[in-house]
Design a protein around this motif. Structure first.
Motif, PDB file in Angstrom:
ATOM      1  N   PHE A 256      -6.330  23.235  68.279  1.00 50.25           N
ATOM      2  CA  PHE A 256      -7.534  23.327  69.098  1.00 50.25           C
ATOM      3  C   PHE A 256      -8.737  23.375  68.172  1.00 50.25           C
ATOM      4  CE2 PHE A 256     -10.624  25.239  72.041  1.00 50.25           C
ATOM      5  CZ  PHE A 256     -10.381  24.485  73.195  1.00 50.25           C
ATOM      6  N   LEU A 257      -9.570  22.349  68.238  1.00 54.42           N
ATOM      7  CA  LEU A 257     -10.759  22.262  67.403  1.00 54.42           C
ATOM      8  C   LEU A 257     -11.975  22.720  68.196  1.00 54.42           C
ATOM      9  CD1 LEU A 257     -10.233  18.631  65.958  1.00 54.42           C
ATOM     10  CD2 LEU A 257      -9.403  20.789  64.987  1.00 54.42           C
ATOM     11  N   ALA A 258     -12.709  23.675  67.666  1.00 56.13           N
ATOM     12  CA  ALA A 258     -13.972  24.106  68.266  1.00 56.13           C
ATOM     13  C   ALA A 258     -15.087  23.606  67.362  1.00 56.13           C
ATOM     14  CB  ALA A 258     -14.026  25.621  68.406  1.00 56.13           C
ATOM     15  N   VAL A 259     -15.862  22.656  67.866  1.00 52.89           N
ATOM     16  CA  VAL A 259     -16.788  21.913  67.016  1.00 52.89           C
ATOM     17  C   VAL A 259     -18.221  22.065  67.510  1.00 52.89           C
ATOM     18  CG1 VAL A 259     -17.360  19.650  66.069  1.00 52.89           C
ATOM     19  CG2 VAL A 259     -14.966  20.216  66.572  1.00 52.89           C
ATOM     20  N   GLY A 260     -19.082  22.620  66.661  1.00 54.88           N
ATOM     21  CA  GLY A 260     -20.502  22.660  66.969  1.00 54.88           C
ATOM     22  C   GLY A 260     -20.882  23.563  68.112  1.00 54.88           C
ATOM     23  N   SER A 261     -20.105  24.612  68.347  1.00 59.74           N
ATOM     24  CA  SER A 261     -20.405  25.558  69.420  1.00 59.74           C
ATOM     25  C   SER A 261     -20.579  26.953  68.839  1.00 59.74           C
ATOM     26  CB  SER A 261     -19.277  25.573  70.453  1.00 59.74           C
ATOM     27  OG  SER A 261     -19.494  26.585  71.422  1.00 59.74           O
ATOM     28  N   SER A 262     -21.579  27.663  69.322  1.00 64.44           N
ATOM     29  CA  SER A 262     -21.769  29.052  68.904  1.00 64.44           C
ATOM     30  C   SER A 262     -20.671  29.949  69.462  1.00 64.44           C
ATOM     31  CB  SER A 262     -23.133  29.564  69.374  1.00 64.44           C
ATOM     32  OG  SER A 262     -23.182  29.603  70.805  1.00 64.44           O
ATOM     33  N   LEU A 263     -19.933  29.448  70.458  1.00 67.74           N
ATOM     34  CA  LEU A 263     -18.861  30.194  71.128  1.00 67.74           C
ATOM     35  C   LEU A 263     -19.373  31.516  71.703  1.00 67.74           C
ATOM     36  CD1 LEU A 263     -15.862  29.489  68.710  1.00 67.74           C
ATOM     37  CD2 LEU A 263     -16.564  28.227  70.761  1.00 67.74           C
TER      38      LEU A 263
ATOM     39  N   LEU B 172      -6.190  27.367  65.862  1.00 66.36           N
ATOM     40  CA  LEU B 172      -7.608  27.186  66.132  1.00 66.36           C
ATOM     41  C   LEU B 172      -8.333  26.826  64.842  1.00 66.36           C
ATOM     42  CD1 LEU B 172     -10.196  27.464  67.908  1.00 66.36           C
ATOM     43  CD2 LEU B 172     -10.162  29.915  67.353  1.00 66.36           C
ATOM     44  N   VAL B 173      -9.116  25.749  64.896  1.00 65.37           N
ATOM     45  CA  VAL B 173      -9.938  25.329  63.758  1.00 65.37           C
ATOM     46  C   VAL B 173     -11.383  25.285  64.236  1.00 65.37           C
ATOM     47  CG1 VAL B 173     -10.388  23.517  62.059  1.00 65.37           C
ATOM     48  CG2 VAL B 173      -8.040  23.955  62.823  1.00 65.37           C
ATOM     49  N   ILE B 174     -12.255  26.030  63.567  1.00 66.03           N
ATOM     50  CA  ILE B 174     -13.660  26.119  63.962  1.00 66.03           C
ATOM     51  C   ILE B 174     -14.506  25.358  62.958  1.00 66.03           C
ATOM     52  CG2 ILE B 174     -15.632  27.663  64.278  1.00 66.03           C
ATOM     53  CD1 ILE B 174     -13.684  29.788  65.285  1.00 66.03           C
ATOM     54  N   VAL B 175     -15.304  24.421  63.474  1.00 62.60           N
ATOM     55  CA  VAL B 175     -16.248  23.668  62.652  1.00 62.60           C
ATOM     56  C   VAL B 175     -17.640  24.003  63.171  1.00 62.60           C
ATOM     57  CG1 VAL B 175     -16.906  21.406  61.762  1.00 62.60           C
ATOM     58  CG2 VAL B 175     -14.524  21.833  62.448  1.00 62.60           C
ATOM     59  N   ASN B 176     -18.342  24.874  62.467  1.00 62.92           N
ATOM     60  CA  ASN B 176     -19.649  25.330  62.940  1.00 62.92           C
ATOM     61  C   ASN B 176     -20.420  25.936  61.781  1.00 62.92           C
ATOM     62  OD1 ASN B 176     -21.286  25.621  65.433  1.00 62.92           O
ATOM     63  ND2 ASN B 176     -21.299  27.779  64.845  1.00 62.92           N
TER      64      ASN B 176
END
Length: 246
Positions: A183-190, A209-213
């Motif tokens: 699950f990639l979370a990209v460009g979100s402050s979450l 989970l992989v976060i790109v931010n």
């Protein structure tokens, strides 16, 4: 521990405003974000204020007319996700964005959890029309165009603060998160729920989970990897790594 890049199952992707900044669309909460530099802009996204204040609606229609997304085109990050799907991998995208750049890039499975800016709806009846048609009315001298069917208030087909999210969109988003192995979370402050909670849904179901931010997020502690590089560089590189490009 097996590197997440080696997992071959479905890939879920949650994208926020950061993925579109390279297309010329500013984010919201970043150092140069729309709400950071112009706090009044956040009021335009609050449903109760919008409904109650005709003057605010006039400003909202002007902001829609001037939105840089009209001139935006997909950037390398959007195109990288298309490439990932075209390789044969199962890719489901949940986006917080309303710009439809994923669809314009060629992505197939896209859940618009916050709606879109290309359609207009009436808050009092089932009338819908295109944003282009309604902005034509604004240009013709209607600063706050009313519903032609019932006289009610028109708004973009976006989900404002204070509005309920579409239950079908939430159901589709949860399915993508629950079935993803990565699950990639990209460009979100979450920071906006329930969109951000898709990260927890995915992790609870066994995904990496992989976060790109660029900035820290509330879900960093859940991540198998955190990448702070510019998204336009990081996401194409990650896709190449997933696909095993030399």
């Amino acid at each position: 521990m097996t590197d997440w890049r080696a997992r071959r199952g479905p890939i879920g992707v949650l994208t926020g405003a950061g993925i579109s900044t390279d297309s010329g669309i500013p984010d919201f909460r970043g150092p140069r974000g729309v709400w950071t530099e112009n706090p009044i802009a956040e009021l335009l996204s609050t449903y109760q204020n919008y409904v109650a204040d005709p003057a605010l609606r006039v400003r909202a229609w002007q902001a829609r007319r001037d939105n840089p997304a009209w001139q935006a085109t997909p950037n390398p990050a959007h195109l990288a996700l298309v490439r990932l799907a075209e390789s044969g991998r199962q890719v489901g995208i949940i986006t917080q964005n309303i710009d439809r750049l994923h669809q314009r890039a060629g992505s197939g499975t896209v859940v618009e959890i916050h709606g879109n800016m290309f359609e207009v709806v009436c808050i009092d009846c089932e009338f819908t029309t295109s944003m282009a048609t309604t902005l034509g009315r604004v240009a013709a001298g209607e600063p706050d165009p009313a519903c032609p069917d019932c006289g009610g208030i028109l708004k973009a087909a976006t989900v404002m603060f204070g509005q309920q999210l579409d239950s079908d969109a939430i159901r589709e988003a949860v399915h993508i998160a629950e079935t993803a192995e990565v699950f990639l979370a990209v460009g979100s402050s979450l920071q906006v729920e329930p969109a951000a909670s898709m990260c927890a849904v995915a992790v609870d179901a066994g995904a990496d989970l992989v976060i790109v931010n660029a900035e820290q997020t509330p879900y960093d502690d859940y991540a198998a990897e955190i990448i702070r590089e510019p998204i336009g560089d990081a996401l194409p590189r990650l896709v190449s790594e997933i696909l095993g490009d030399s």
